[in-house]
Design a protein around this motif. Structure first.
Motif, PDB file in Angstrom:
ATOM      1  N   ILE A 123     111.203  40.309 -53.104  1.00  0.00           N
ATOM      2  CA  ILE A 123     111.978  40.293 -54.328  1.00  0.00           C
ATOM      3  C   ILE A 123     112.366  38.856 -54.661  1.00  0.00           C
ATOM      4  O   ILE A 123     112.539  38.025 -53.756  1.00  0.00           O
ATOM      5  N   SER A 124     112.452  38.533 -55.926  1.00  0.00           N
ATOM      6  CA  SER A 124     112.888  37.193 -56.305  1.00  0.00           C
ATOM      7  C   SER A 124     114.301  36.981 -55.773  1.00  0.00           C
ATOM      8  O   SER A 124     115.096  37.920 -55.696  1.00  0.00           O
ATOM      9  N   GLN A 125     114.608  35.750 -55.395  1.00  0.00           N
ATOM     10  CA  GLN A 125     115.888  35.481 -54.727  1.00  0.00           C
ATOM     11  C   GLN A 125     117.096  35.857 -55.579  1.00  0.00           C
ATOM     12  O   GLN A 125     118.131  36.264 -55.056  1.00  0.00           O
ATOM     13  N   ASP A 126     116.953  35.765 -56.889  1.00  0.00           N
ATOM     14  CA  ASP A 126     118.081  36.134 -57.753  1.00  0.00           C
ATOM     15  C   ASP A 126     118.184  37.647 -57.939  1.00  0.00           C
ATOM     16  O   ASP A 126     119.092  38.139 -58.623  1.00  0.00           O
ATOM     17  N   GLY A 127     117.258  38.386 -57.326  1.00  0.00           N
ATOM     18  CA  GLY A 127     117.297  39.846 -57.393  1.00  0.00           C
ATOM     19  C   GLY A 127     116.792  40.417 -58.696  1.00  0.00           C
ATOM     20  O   GLY A 127     116.853  41.629 -58.914  1.00  0.00           O
ATOM     21  N   ARG A 326     107.950  29.740 -55.947  1.00  0.00           N
ATOM     22  CA  ARG A 326     109.075  30.548 -56.411  1.00  0.00           C
ATOM     23  C   ARG A 326     109.877  31.036 -55.205  1.00  0.00           C
ATOM     24  O   ARG A 326     109.307  31.435 -54.190  1.00  0.00           O
ATOM     25  N   PRO A 327     111.227  30.999 -55.284  1.00  0.00           N
ATOM     26  CA  PRO A 327     112.060  31.443 -54.160  1.00  0.00           C
ATOM     27  C   PRO A 327     112.123  32.971 -54.108  1.00  0.00           C
ATOM     28  O   PRO A 327     112.427  33.628 -55.109  1.00  0.00           O
ATOM     29  N   VAL A 328     111.833  33.501 -52.942  1.00  0.00           N
ATOM     30  CA  VAL A 328     111.828  34.949 -52.766  1.00  0.00           C
ATOM     31  C   VAL A 328     112.546  35.324 -51.474  1.00  0.00           C
ATOM     32  O   VAL A 328     112.735  34.490 -50.588  1.00  0.00           O
ATOM     33  N   VAL A 329     112.932  36.588 -51.389  1.00  0.00           N
ATOM     34  CA  VAL A 329     113.462  37.162 -50.150  1.00  0.00           C
ATOM     35  C   VAL A 329     112.444  38.179 -49.672  1.00  0.00           C
ATOM     36  O   VAL A 329     111.986  39.032 -50.441  1.00  0.00           O
ATOM     37  N   ILE A 330     112.088  38.071 -48.399  1.00  0.00           N
ATOM     38  CA  ILE A 330     111.119  38.982 -47.783  1.00  0.00           C
ATOM     39  C   ILE A 330     111.828  39.777 -46.681  1.00  0.00           C
ATOM     40  O   ILE A 330     112.485  39.188 -45.822  1.00  0.00           O
ATOM     41  N   VAL A 331     111.705  41.094 -46.743  1.00  0.00           N
ATOM     42  CA  VAL A 331     112.305  41.966 -45.733  1.00  0.00           C
ATOM     43  C   VAL A 331     111.203  42.845 -45.150  1.00  0.00           C
ATOM     44  O   VAL A 331     110.496  43.534 -45.888  1.00  0.00           O
TER      45      VAL A 331
END
Length: 365
Positions: A123-127, A326-331
């Motif tokens: 997901i993009s870091q800003d959600g 692009r800044p992302v969060v990976i879970v």
């Protein structure tokens, strides 16, 4: 009379000679046929042997595309029929296809990126945009991913990071029996305990941090759950600061919120991505390494990282990273196999880079 007798004897001799000659001729013909049959059999056997040798030599001469598979096929061609050799070749290819996907750049199903972890979210870091998800709203145990929340609650209390804390028997893991090089009686600064908890998932360090919180361990766990609620982590619950209990649960979506919030803590970013450190404890120098091997990889730009594992949770990994600019969060949660979560992370990165280079936008799965 004598003349007649001689004539009779002469005729008998001639008849006897003819009979013997006929029998000899028949015997000779049989022997000749048997010899020809034997020769044909030997010639056929020689031809089969030459053919087998030729096939084996041809198999040896072929270049080996994969060490184990090619060796098996080469051996089969020496002893088996062509049909059996073809079957063994097909079996070898099937076996290879079961192993190779972890190394393939883009492993896809139904036109979408596919990962092997039980739950996953990119997901993009800003959600604002979900790029990929798989069982991302399923509640599962989260193991040591817990320690990201532990670090936030510790830092929210604004403690003296240079103050010394002591490892006691209360910090020993009697639930899972996990090991630690921080012996009972070891003294270290709160800052070092935080570093070891985030970087190398040191359980005794994390528990000691919680015990030294104002109000002790019960107050600390209550603060963890309040923090989760304030971040909108509606399906998350904590019962301890280490993640050793399977009652610490969450979803990939909730953990993405937690990682995005933790990214605003400079010390969490720094400590969780430190590749290694030498800690001096009770006069001994102890070498610690980051549990996420990707923090040392030149192909990754990681801003925050945490791994986790207990049997109930499987292998877990959360990261903030810049991928394809692009800044992302990976879970990644509930991964089987030692390298599955790392393989999934690399597939995600290559997929995003491939999509970016094609000029297209990633399609949500």
């Amino acid at each position: 009379m004598r003349m007649m007798l001689r004539a009779v004897l002469l005729m008998g001799a001639l008849v006897g000679t003819g009979a013997v000659s006929m029998e000899a001729a028949q015997a000779a013909e049989k022997a000749k046929s048997k010899t020809q049959a034997t020769s044909k059999e030997k010639a056929s056997s020689t031809a089969r042997t030459s053919s087998a040798k030729g096939a084996a030599q041809t198999s040896k001469a072929r270049p080996k595309s994969s060490a184990s598979g090619s060796t098996r096929v080469a051996k089969a061609s020496k002893t088996a029929s062509p049909a059996k050799a073809r079957r063994e070749t097909a079996d070898s290819r099937k076996s290879a296809s079961r192993v190779l996907p972890s190394d393939v750049d883009l492993w896809q199903e139904s036109g979408h990126l596919a990962v092997r972890s039980g739950s996953a979210l990119v997901i993009s870091q800003d959600g604002g945009e979900t790029l990929y998800e798989k069982n991302a709203r399923v509640v599962v145990p989260i193991a040591s991913i817990t320690k990201v929340m532990t670090a936030m609650v510790v830092l929210d209390s604004m403690p003296n990071l240079q103050e010394s804390i002591t490892i006691t028997d209360d910090d020993v893991d009697y639930l899972k029996g996990s090991r630690s090089r921080l012996r009972v009686g070891a003294v270290l600064t709160r800052e070092m305990a935080l570093l070891l908890a985030l970087m190398s998932s040191e359980n005794r360090a994390a528990n000691a941090l919680a015990r030294h919180y104002p109000g002790g361990l019960p107050a600390f766990v209550a603060a963890m759950n309040r923090k989760a609620t304030s971040l909108g982590m509606a399906r998350t619950h904590f019962e301890d600061p280490t993640g050793l209990t399977s009652h610490n649960v969450s979803t990939a979506h909730d953990l993405a919120r937690m990682v995005a919030a933790a990214y605003h803590y400079p010390l969490i970013r720094e400590f969780s991505t430190t590749s290694g450190v030498t800690a001096e404890v009770k006069g001994r120098e102890l070498e610690y390494r980051n549990t996420n091997q990707l923090v040392k990889s030149p192909t990754w730009e990681i801003g925050l990282s945490k791994t986790g594992y207990i049997q109930e949770a499987g292998k877990c990994l959360v990261m903030q990273a810049r991928v394809a600019d692009r800044p992302v969060v990976i879970v990644l949660l509930d991964s089987d196999g030692k390298q599955t979560r790392i393989g999934d992370a690399n597939r995600i990165r290559r997929w995003m880079e491939s999509v970016a280079s094609s000029g297209k936008q990633p399609t949500p799965a």
